[in-house]
Every structure is written in C-alpha cells, then in structure tokens.
Design a protein around this motif. Structure first.
Motif, PDB file in Angstrom:
ATOM      1  N   GLY A 176       9.219  27.975  60.268  1.00 41.02           N
ATOM      2  CA  GLY A 176       8.347  26.951  59.695  1.00 41.02           C
ATOM      3  C   GLY A 176       9.140  25.844  59.017  1.00 41.02           C
ATOM      4  N   PHE A 177      10.187  26.226  58.289  1.00 44.19           N
ATOM      5  CA  PHE A 177      11.020  25.225  57.616  1.00 44.19           C
ATOM      6  C   PHE A 177      11.686  24.293  58.616  1.00 44.19           C
ATOM      7  N   VAL A 232      12.313  19.007  61.414  1.00 41.71           N
ATOM      8  CA  VAL A 232      12.358  18.236  62.654  1.00 41.71           C
ATOM      9  C   VAL A 232      11.244  17.191  62.681  1.00 41.71           C
ATOM     10  N   SER A 233      10.108  17.499  62.060  1.00 43.23           N
ATOM     11  CA  SER A 233       8.962  16.587  62.075  1.00 43.23           C
ATOM     12  C   SER A 233       9.077  15.465  61.048  1.00 43.23           C
ATOM     13  N   ARG A 245      13.049  10.120  60.174  1.00 43.85           N
ATOM     14  CA  ARG A 245      14.454  10.002  59.815  1.00 43.85           C
ATOM     15  C   ARG A 245      14.684   9.000  58.694  1.00 43.85           C
ATOM     16  N   GLU A 246      13.737   8.067  58.514  1.00 39.22           N
ATOM     17  CA  GLU A 246      13.901   7.063  57.455  1.00 39.22           C
ATOM     18  C   GLU A 246      13.695   7.644  56.057  1.00 39.22           C
ATOM     19  N   ALA A 247      13.065   8.812  55.958  1.00 37.94           N
ATOM     20  CA  ALA A 247      12.821   9.431  54.653  1.00 37.94           C
ATOM     21  C   ALA A 247      14.073  10.180  54.201  1.00 37.94           C
ATOM     22  N   VAL A 248      15.098   9.429  53.841  1.00 33.22           N
ATOM     23  CA  VAL A 248      16.389  10.034  53.468  1.00 33.22           C
ATOM     24  C   VAL A 248      16.231  10.956  52.263  1.00 33.22           C
ATOM     25  N   LEU A 296       6.813  21.344  53.677  1.00 31.11           N
ATOM     26  CA  LEU A 296       5.695  20.648  54.295  1.00 31.11           C
ATOM     27  C   LEU A 296       5.128  19.592  53.356  1.00 31.11           C
ATOM     28  N   ALA A 297       5.037  19.924  52.074  1.00 28.64           N
ATOM     29  CA  ALA A 297       4.545  18.943  51.090  1.00 28.64           C
ATOM     30  C   ALA A 297       5.477  17.733  51.035  1.00 28.64           C
TER      31      ALA A 297
END
Length: 253
Positions: A31-32, A37-38, A41-44, A244-245
């Motif tokens: 799950g992690f 992977v989801s 990529r911009e959310a450094v 996930l959060a």
C-alpha cells in the motif's frame, strides 16, 4: 513449509515491527509503495515526508541507519539511469553547474530517484524485519496463487544449493589448472553452464519423486498458521494510510 532460511538482509530483533504478522507487513508495504508511485513528482515535500515515515519505522524496528543505507546500494543501476536522463530527454534546456540539461529530464530523474529509493527502502525494511519463510507464509495467507508461492519457496531453498554446486565446479576447474582469461575459454564455461543445468534438472526430478513418495499432491502443508488481530492490522495500516493522506494533500495543492 519446512525449515526457514535466514537471509543476509534479515536483522534479528524483538521490535514491534518484527512482531507483526508477515501478511500485515506485506500489505502495508504494498500500500505504501502504491501511494508513493501515485504521488505527483512536483510534490517534493511529500516525498520528504515519506522518507520521514520510513525513518520512523526503521527507528521503531531498531534498524541502524548504516545497515539500511548499505542495502540501498542495490539501486545504483537505477541511479545511473536517472543521472543520464537530463542529458538525453528532449525539452526546455537550463544551465546547471555549467552544463545544459533538460528540464523534463531533471523532473524525470527526480521522479525515478525519489520513488525508486523510497520503494527500495520500504522493501529493505520489510526484509530486515521478516524471515524468508515468514514472507512466504504471508504471501500464502494473502491468497496469492499457490503455484507462485511454491516456485518462490523452491527457488529460495535451492538457490544456495545451486550456488554451492557452481563453487565446487569452479574449484574443480582451477585444481586442473584452468583459468578463464579470454574469449577462447568461453566454450569451457558454456559447457560448465550446461553441466550445471543438467545436474540441477536431475536434482529437481529426484526431489520431486521424493516429495511424491511422501504424499506431496501439489500443495505444501502449513505447519503454523499465522493470524492477525484487528489491532495488528490497524498498527500495520498506519504507514500506508498516513502516506495516503500526504498523497491526497499533494494532489490538492
């Protein structure tokens, strides 16, 4: 399944992470990794938080940082691939340290490095806190196809046997004065590989006949059934749910 094999990645301990049932840890890591992977990529900042989460799990499992970092070296080929991306991916160019590199290539390299490193780190923590035999029992508990679980089980059990056979063949060649020094010796090495394959195949037939004579019908008996309580599932779910959060926050910002 019979006696287990202790692998080099496993680190014996009595931490809460070690005590979790293997199928809980497998589901949590899967799950992690799926959440990582989801993540865009911009959310450094999100990847930094993922790294903090894994560091907290490693600390809870009492895994030394040096032990974890040494085993992350397995991803060096992916690092080499990522380093090349800014130079081969077409797109807008930018100057970095006097070099002209591609902006899409830089983002692609970051994407591979961040997600790959986090995935490998999660897998290393799983392997460091779970014995191979327990991992196989966990896969079986998660209802994976029995044939796949058995193939993995036999591969683990007889990998060391085949390696020892290769070592003995190598010693026998050297004791007779053979030393591979160029392409003209490839024929000898090829014949050795063929002999190893035949020996392994024949050993497999003998093992199968021995198993059938002892009542093997296509499935391995489970000697100790491992179950998980609701509290253990909740404990294991903390990692993927927290990730996930973070991922959902990354998509909204």
């Amino acid at each position: 399944m019979g006696a287990g094999h202790t692998h080099k990645l496993y680190r014996h301990g009595h931490s809460p992470v070690h005590a979790l049932p293997p199928h809980c840890k497998l589901a949590a890591v899967f799950g992690f990794v799926l959440v990582v992977v989801s993540t865009p990529r911009e959310a450094v900042w999100a990847f930094a938080l993922y790294a903090v989460l894994l560091a907290a799990v490693a600390a809870l499992a009492r895994i030394p940082a040096g032990f974890l970092l040494r085993r992350l070296l397995i991803e060096i080929p992916f690092v080499a691939f990522a380093v090349l991306m800014p130079f081969v991916v077409p797109g807008e160019q930018v100057q970095v340290l006097g070099l002209s590199v591609s902006v899409p290539g830089l983002w692609g390299a970051w994407n591979v490095l961040a997600k790959g490193t986090l995935g490998v780190a999660a897998s290393v923590i799983l392997a460091s806190t779970t014995e191979l035999r327990s991992l196989l029992l966990g896969l079986q508990r998660l209802k994976l196809p029995p044939m796949l679980v058995q193939i993995a089980s036999f591969m683990i059990r007889y990998g060391d046997v085949i390696t020892d056979e290769m070592r003995r063949m190598s010693i026998a060649r050297r004791s007779r004065g053979f030393e591979a020094r160029g392409i003209r010796h490839w024929g000898v090495l090829g014949k050795s590989a063929g002999a190893l394959f035949i020996r392994s195949y024949e050993r497999g037939e003998r093992v199968h006949l021995a198993m059938v004579s002892r009542g093997y019908t296509g499935t391995m008996p489970v000697i100790d059934e491992v179950t998980a309580s609701r509290a253990q599932w909740t404990y294991a779910a903390a990692l993927p749910l927290t990730a996930l959060a973070v991922c959902l926050l990354g998509w909204t910002l």
